[in-house]
Design a protein around this motif. Structure first.
Motif, PDB file in Angstrom:
ATOM      1  N   TRP A 149      19.082  43.526   7.881  1.00  0.00           N
ATOM      2  CA  TRP A 149      18.128  42.544   7.351  1.00  0.00           C
ATOM      3  C   TRP A 149      17.766  41.515   8.425  1.00  0.00           C
ATOM      4  O   TRP A 149      16.604  41.118   8.557  1.00  0.00           O
ATOM      5  CB  TRP A 149      18.702  41.829   6.134  1.00  0.00           C
ATOM      6  CG  TRP A 149      18.946  42.707   4.946  1.00  0.00           C
ATOM      7  CD1 TRP A 149      18.450  43.964   4.723  1.00  0.00           C
ATOM      8  CD2 TRP A 149      19.742  42.380   3.799  1.00  0.00           C
ATOM      9  NE1 TRP A 149      18.891  44.446   3.511  1.00  0.00           N
ATOM     10  CE2 TRP A 149      19.688  43.502   2.919  1.00  0.00           C
ATOM     11  CE3 TRP A 149      20.506  41.288   3.425  1.00  0.00           C
ATOM     12  CZ2 TRP A 149      20.365  43.525   1.702  1.00  0.00           C
ATOM     13  CZ3 TRP A 149      21.182  41.306   2.202  1.00  0.00           C
ATOM     14  CH2 TRP A 149      21.103  42.422   1.356  1.00  0.00           C
ATOM     15  N   ILE A 163      14.682  44.270   0.021  1.00  0.00           N
ATOM     16  CA  ILE A 163      15.907  44.978  -0.359  1.00  0.00           C
ATOM     17  C   ILE A 163      15.645  46.120  -1.336  1.00  0.00           C
ATOM     18  O   ILE A 163      16.471  47.025  -1.466  1.00  0.00           O
ATOM     19  CB  ILE A 163      16.959  44.014  -0.962  1.00  0.00           C
ATOM     20  CG1 ILE A 163      16.460  43.391  -2.264  1.00  0.00           C
ATOM     21  CG2 ILE A 163      17.351  42.947   0.043  1.00  0.00           C
ATOM     22  CD1 ILE A 163      17.498  42.509  -2.955  1.00  0.00           C
ATOM     23  N   THR A 164      14.487  46.101  -2.019  1.00  0.00           N
ATOM     24  CA  THR A 164      14.158  47.194  -2.925  1.00  0.00           C
ATOM     25  C   THR A 164      13.372  48.314  -2.232  1.00  0.00           C
ATOM     26  O   THR A 164      13.010  49.299  -2.870  1.00  0.00           O
ATOM     27  CB  THR A 164      13.342  46.678  -4.134  1.00  0.00           C
ATOM     28  OG1 THR A 164      12.199  45.948  -3.661  1.00  0.00           O
ATOM     29  CG2 THR A 164      14.191  45.777  -5.008  1.00  0.00           C
ATOM     30  N   ASN A 196      15.475  49.597   4.407  1.00  0.00           N
ATOM     31  CA  ASN A 196      16.918  49.321   4.474  1.00  0.00           C
ATOM     32  C   ASN A 196      17.662  50.377   5.272  1.00  0.00           C
ATOM     33  O   ASN A 196      18.535  50.064   6.082  1.00  0.00           O
ATOM     34  CB  ASN A 196      17.493  49.211   3.068  1.00  0.00           C
ATOM     35  CG  ASN A 196      17.303  47.844   2.459  1.00  0.00           C
ATOM     36  OD1 ASN A 196      18.184  47.002   2.490  1.00  0.00           O
ATOM     37  ND2 ASN A 196      16.130  47.603   1.891  1.00  0.00           N
ATOM     38  N   THR A 207      25.030  50.456  -0.131  1.00  0.00           N
ATOM     39  CA  THR A 207      24.448  49.119  -0.167  1.00  0.00           C
ATOM     40  C   THR A 207      22.966  49.147   0.186  1.00  0.00           C
ATOM     41  O   THR A 207      22.152  48.486  -0.464  1.00  0.00           O
ATOM     42  CB  THR A 207      25.188  48.191   0.816  1.00  0.00           C
ATOM     43  OG1 THR A 207      26.581  48.185   0.506  1.00  0.00           O
ATOM     44  CG2 THR A 207      24.647  46.771   0.716  1.00  0.00           C
ATOM     45  N   TYR A 238      19.651  48.696  -4.208  1.00  0.00           N
ATOM     46  CA  TYR A 238      18.625  47.974  -4.959  1.00  0.00           C
ATOM     47  C   TYR A 238      17.421  48.858  -5.242  1.00  0.00           C
ATOM     48  O   TYR A 238      16.392  48.381  -5.722  1.00  0.00           O
ATOM     49  CB  TYR A 238      18.193  46.731  -4.177  1.00  0.00           C
ATOM     50  CG  TYR A 238      19.319  45.760  -3.917  1.00  0.00           C
ATOM     51  CD1 TYR A 238      19.691  44.811  -4.864  1.00  0.00           C
ATOM     52  CD2 TYR A 238      20.040  45.808  -2.716  1.00  0.00           C
ATOM     53  CE1 TYR A 238      20.725  43.923  -4.630  1.00  0.00           C
ATOM     54  CE2 TYR A 238      21.084  44.926  -2.468  1.00  0.00           C
ATOM     55  CZ  TYR A 238      21.420  43.996  -3.432  1.00  0.00           C
ATOM     56  OH  TYR A 238      22.462  43.124  -3.197  1.00  0.00           O
TER      57      TYR A 238
END
Length: 451
Positions: free
Chosen positions: A109, A138-139, A144, A356, A360
């Motif tokens: 991130w 994050i979705t 990610n 992780t 999301y």
């Protein structure tokens, strides 16, 4: 396997501090400070660092230096015949892996936001009505996974070199750049309108807000930010010689760690006050609020680029250190070369961290209350359980006859020049530390928000 070592005392201090300094200071510490009421949490946090963190750090360094082994091997060298303390070594390995299961994603991130500001792609990076750029990021599973891969490749790529040529050299430069950038950004925050209100919230304790949850949060944060309880500091103790006593070195590491944490708050809270940003925003505080601040100030793209560059430095410093811990433990058991260990360990961490990274989007999982995800699960395993319990095990092992024993521990800790562990400190190390840690841990578990 030949034991590697640091070339200098400065290298040891900076790399050890690098393991302690990272997202725990600049991502999690401000977020928890905001949620737990500001100055009161900061005060309790500092007390936890001094009363609990410092003794356990000395113990970890001493065990590592005395054994010249990773947590998987150090108990076997230090424990008495027939004892089973070495079981905790496997929990240390589990803790390091579980930490990287979400820490590598957070590092990704940081890299993502740095790239956005560097390339000027800041449109839509400000909270505006229903737009939440952090949630949007994050979705997005593809984003990610991509930046997780970059974080893992960067970390293990650096560690393909020997300790002196890779970890020590890179972390030295990272730490110097990190501190310089933080001072510049903190000074800039002081010049913002209404900065005083943010400083008051951050630095003036409201004792009425200090309750059991604040104390639990402060202890867990102290262990998290110092990487205590899972053998991270023991690893670096195993790479250092006996020229300096370990209490003084531990004090130096904790001072560096605390300075960075305090500076992080001095950057964020005055800025939040100036622009009316909610300080209790949780894990998204750093990303959404700072992006909003930078997009509403002159030269915001430059300041945003510098800020998230610093965040990447901070995250990578810890990532490098924990990767080295995992690599050392695996190589100790397998005899693999450093390059082979880096490739296999890197692939393993990447696969585990996908939980992780996709937590999301594709891998929905709510382990606790509504809205929780894989990140909360891994953080619960590490911060709420393995770190404090590991610290408790180290304290019991180092300070009692049924473990390594106080005399052997003190002889190792006091070897060399510098500050010494004194006789009057024994009750603190032997009784205060384990009793306080056990009590706060049990209270935290009982009052944890399971639903």
């Amino acid at each position: 396997m030949e034991r590697e070592s640091f070339k200098s005392r400065l290298g040891f201090i900076l790399v050890s501090a690098g393991c302690a300094i990272g997202c725990g200071n600049v991502w999690k510490f401000p977020w928890m400070t905001g949620q737990f009421g500001g100055g009161g949490f900061v005060l309790v946090y500092i007390l936890c660092l001094l009363i609990l963190g410092l003794p356990i750090m000395v113990m970890e360094f001493a065990m590592g230096r005395a054994s010249q082994a990773s947590p998987l091997g150090m108990y076997q060298k230090l424990e008495k015949k027939g004892q089973k303390w070495d079981i905790h070594g496997w929990f240390c390995l589990l803790g390091n892996v579980a930490l990287m299961a979400f820490y590598t994603v957070v590092t990704g991130w940081m890299i993502y936001y740095f790239w956005k500001f560097l390339t000027g792609q800041t449109a839509g990076m400000t909270i505006d009505g229903g737009n939440n750029p952090f949630v949007n990021m994050i979705t997005n599973g593809g984003v990610n996974v991509l930046f997780l891969a970059i974080a893992v490749v960067l970390g293990f790529g650096i560690l393909c070199f020997k300790l002196q040529g890779g970890l020590e050299r890179v972390t030295k430069y990272i730490m110097v750049a990190l501190l310089a950038l933080m001072v510049i950004l903190a000074i800039h925050s002081f010049t913002l309108p209404n900065a005083g209100e943010g400083l008051k919230f951050y630095l003036v304790p409201d004792f009425g807000k200090i309750d059991g949850s604040v104390i639990v949060g402060a202890m867990n944060q102290a262990f998290f930010t110092l990487s205590l309880g899972i053998g991270s500091m023991a690893i670096f103790g195993s790479y250092v010689n006996k020229e300096r006593s370990l209490l003084g070195e531990s004090v130096n590491v904790i001072i560096l760690d605390t300075v960075v944490a305090i500076l992080a708050g001095l950057i964020i809270f005055p800025a939040c006050s100036s622009y009316g940003v909610e300080v209790g925003a949780g894990p998204g505080l750093l990303f959404n609020t700072m992006s909003t601040v930078f997009n509403n100030m002159a030269g915001g793209r430059l300041w945003g680029t510098l800020f998230f560059l610093f965040m990447v430095f901070a995250a990578l410093s810890t990532e490098l250190a924990v990767f080295e811990n995992i690599l050392a433990m695996v190589r100790e058991k397998t005899g693999w070369s450093r390059p082979k260990g880096c490739v296999i360990c890197g692939l393993g961490i990447f696969v585990i961290a996908l939980t992780t990274a996709l937590g999301y989007s594709a891998f929905h999982f709510q382990p606790f209350a509504d809205g929780t995800a894989w990140l909360d699960f891994w953080d619960f395993i590490v911060s709420t359980n393995l770190l404090p319990l590991g610290g408790l095990v180290f304290a019991l092992f180092c300070c009692n006859k049924f473990g390594w024993g106080w005399d052997k521990f003190v002889a190792e800790a006091n070897a060399g020049k510098g500050m010494k562990v004194k006789k009057w400190m024994k009750p603190i190390f032997q009784f205060v530390v384990p009793i306080v840690v056990a009590f706060i841990y049990i209270y935290g578990l009982v009052t944890f928000g399971w639903k």
